[in-house]
Design a protein around this motif. Structure first.
Motif, PDB file in Angstrom:
ATOM      1  N   HIS A   7      32.419 -81.654 -62.223  1.00  0.00           N
ATOM      2  CA  HIS A   7      33.666 -81.315 -61.540  1.00  0.00           C
ATOM      3  C   HIS A   7      33.364 -80.516 -60.282  1.00  0.00           C
ATOM      4  O   HIS A   7      32.436 -79.700 -60.256  1.00  0.00           O
ATOM      5  N   ASP A  60      38.800 -76.697 -73.460  1.00  0.00           N
ATOM      6  CA  ASP A  60      39.861 -77.706 -73.478  1.00  0.00           C
ATOM      7  C   ASP A  60      39.967 -78.459 -72.162  1.00  0.00           C
ATOM      8  O   ASP A  60      40.291 -79.641 -72.133  1.00  0.00           O
ATOM      9  N   ASP A  61      39.733 -77.756 -71.058  1.00  0.00           N
ATOM     10  CA  ASP A  61      39.810 -78.378 -69.745  1.00  0.00           C
ATOM     11  C   ASP A  61      38.928 -77.598 -68.788  1.00  0.00           C
ATOM     12  O   ASP A  61      38.418 -76.523 -69.104  1.00  0.00           O
TER      13      ASP A  61
END
Length: 318
Positions: free
Chosen positions: A173, A219-220
């Protein structure tokens, strides 16, 4: 039937709204014949729009990417959103400030007068935090290289300022945090997740082989990045967390607390749970409220207050 110019704009708007358009459905939506659809597509191609023909029983059309940028079509809301985004792009840290201003000038020039007036009344002044003004800007080409590696899922090698040897990672990311750009990646040599400041990265080319993405230990990505800046154990909590009672209204304290929890504890009193990297840092952060403090716990926080008290007393005597 609408005039040719209006019809062409309507067709272009439809082609931008979805990937594939069967010819018959396009003719139905525009209320024209399939023959007129073919003619209008040819006209748009002459204007520079790369419209591909889809072969098959139904047949149809697709607006493809071309080698040159054709004229773009935005509705009113999209045009206003684009102008606002360009105004705040100067604090993105992506090294695109000058290009953003030129793009804004270009967009404004071709806007209808009714939209230009709306944009002119919405002047956005993006104010950077003083702590961020000295941050080095990220080269736009570096961001593009990192983003391409993330998208292609290819091993990335790069030199990292202040560290050696070169790093070899699986990029997952590209994120921004408090005005800085970071690469979230799996470090193959250290076999752990890492966050790297993009302004310290010098990519090496070519990139390596493709990889199968791993699952983040959160989770993210937002939760993961927040946890990395709060603590090193991945729990999302600060290494040092304490609870106090302040002689201030909860509404006053809550206005200045970002990551803490504030609760009412009586008239003009509140309970504050706050975290920090160190006990001394936590005690100093609580002391900024300039109010009487009752430490609920833990003992390490009380010791930190006592240590700061001695230091402050010594400083006052010097």
């Amino acid at each position: 039937m609408p005039k040719t110019s209006a019809r062409l704009l309507s067709m272009l708007s439809l082609l931008q709204a979805r990937r594939d358009w069967p010819g018959a459905l396009l003719a139905e939506r525009l209320d024209i014949s399939p023959r007129t659809v073919r003619r209008d597509v040819d006209r748009l191609r002459e204007l520079g729009y790369p419209i591909a023909t889809i072969k098959g029983p139904d047949g149809g059309y697709r607006l493809d990417a071309g080698s040159e940028l054709p004229p773009l079509l935005f509705d009113d809301e999209q045009a206003v959103a684009l102008a606002v985004a360009l105004q705040i792009a100067t604090t993105s840290g992506a090294g695109i400030e000058e290009a953003a201003m030129r793009a804004l000038h270009t967009v404004r020039q071709v806007m209808p007068s009714r939209l230009r007036r709306r944009i002119d009344t919405l002047r956005v002044t993006a104010v950077e935090s003083p702590a961020n003004r000295a941050d080095p800007r990220v080269d736009g080409d570096v961001l593009l290289t990192l983003g391409a590696a993330v998208h292609a899922r290819e091993i990335l090698r790069f030199d990292y300022a202040g560290a050696s040897p070169p790093r070899r990672v699986e990029p997952h990311h590209l994120v921004t945090w408090h005005g800085r750009w970071y690469l979230v990646a799996w470090d193959s040599d250290r076999e752990d997740w890492r966050t790297f400041r993009a302004d310290r990265i010098t990519p090496r080319t070519p990139t390596g082989p493709r990889f199968t993405p791993r699952d983040l230990p959160a989770d993210d990505v937002a939760t993961f990045v927040a946890s990395r800046f709060r603590g090193s154990d991945g729990s999302g909590d600060w290494p040092c967390q304490g609870e106090v009672i302040l002689d201030l209204p909860a509404t006053t304290v809550a206005h200045y607390v970002r990551d803490g929890v504030v609760e009412e504890a009586g008239p003009d009193r509140c309970r504050l749970v706050l975290g920090s990297w160190s006990w001394a840092g936590l005690a100093a952060s609580i002391g900024r409220f300039d109010a009487d403090i009752e430490v609920v716990g833990p003992p390490e926080l009380k010791e930190a207050f006592a240590s700061l008290a001695r230091r402050y007393a010594q400083a006052a005597r010097v």
